[in-house]
Enzyme design. Sequence first.
Site: not given
Length: 324
Positions: A11, A51, A140, A168-169, A188-189, A284
């Site tokens: 992405y 990698i 993560y 951030f997002n 993802h939202l 979260d």
Amino acid sequence: MKVLVVGGAGYIGSHMVKALHADGADVITLDDLSSGHADAVLHGQVVRGSIADTALLQRVFSAHRFDAVMHFASFIQVGESVRDPAPYYRNNVLNTQNLLEAMLAHGVKRFVFSSTAAVFGEPAYTPIDEKHPLAPINPYGWSKLMVEQMLQDYRRAYGMASVCLRYFNAAGADPDGELGERHEPETHLIPLVLQAAAGRRPHITIFGDDYDTLDGTCVRDYVHVTDLCSAHLLALRRLTAGDAGGRFNLGNGEGFSVQQVIATARQVTGRDIPVRVESRREGDPARLVADAGEARRILGWAPRHADLAAIIRDAWAWERRSSP
Ligand code: UDP
């Protein structure tokens, strides 16, 4: 300027390849296509491989003289990292070390690393600046922090210059409509909300409405993917000018709740978006908002797509292209 983009089919990486090409760089993508898409790489050569493969790294670094490496290839799902941390440490930490060692062996000493707000853990205060304590609450976040630490030590010991960019997002899509978010499965939202708007999902699930926030849903700082790319270009410029690098938080400094994101998506799309509320998702934090003052001051970063509606508009244009 020749740049190796690891994870260039993903992405953010695919948007970066486009941005580097537009900036005049010669780009080589290295991607194992485990989650990326070869057709998302719009410019330069794609080397398919991992990698994890040190012999492949040896070949790639022998075939090209890179001025810098940008590294986007990692596993990114917080919940999955809690359930099954081993692949996160293997891929995000050990494989990244392979990459750094190949760079050292070939005298490549500029590195831009995709880090995350997850290095901070549960916020002690917001907005979060670079002085905020580093205390990840999931594997993560730890995997990214371990690489940040490695880079600090490599800088001191080997003179490897590096910039860690803590997103951030990340959200939105290429404003030209050529690229967008294509995670499978999507977690993802914003893309999920837009899939619900497009009728590709029956509803969007809200993970918890009992947080201590304005409407009880989690607050996040959404930052446009092309603004992230512009920060990478500025970081690269700084490293090329001889700077040793550093760590920067990237966000717009404004938080939106899950409910506010859904309301904005209703406005942008003009569609009904059915909602269901379920229990909280593990790991979260209630509120994650960046203080990106250092990126602005030191890198000269100026986000150009900070408006949430503009971010959702670009993501919606992409969603409509991919599901007519
Ligand atoms: N979220 C949600 N429903 C979904 C996906 C996400 O309510 O189907 C919430 C999630 O709990 C978080 C926010 O939306 O508070 C952003 O989540 P995302 O996975 O997009 O990014 P993260 O904050 O995990 O990096």
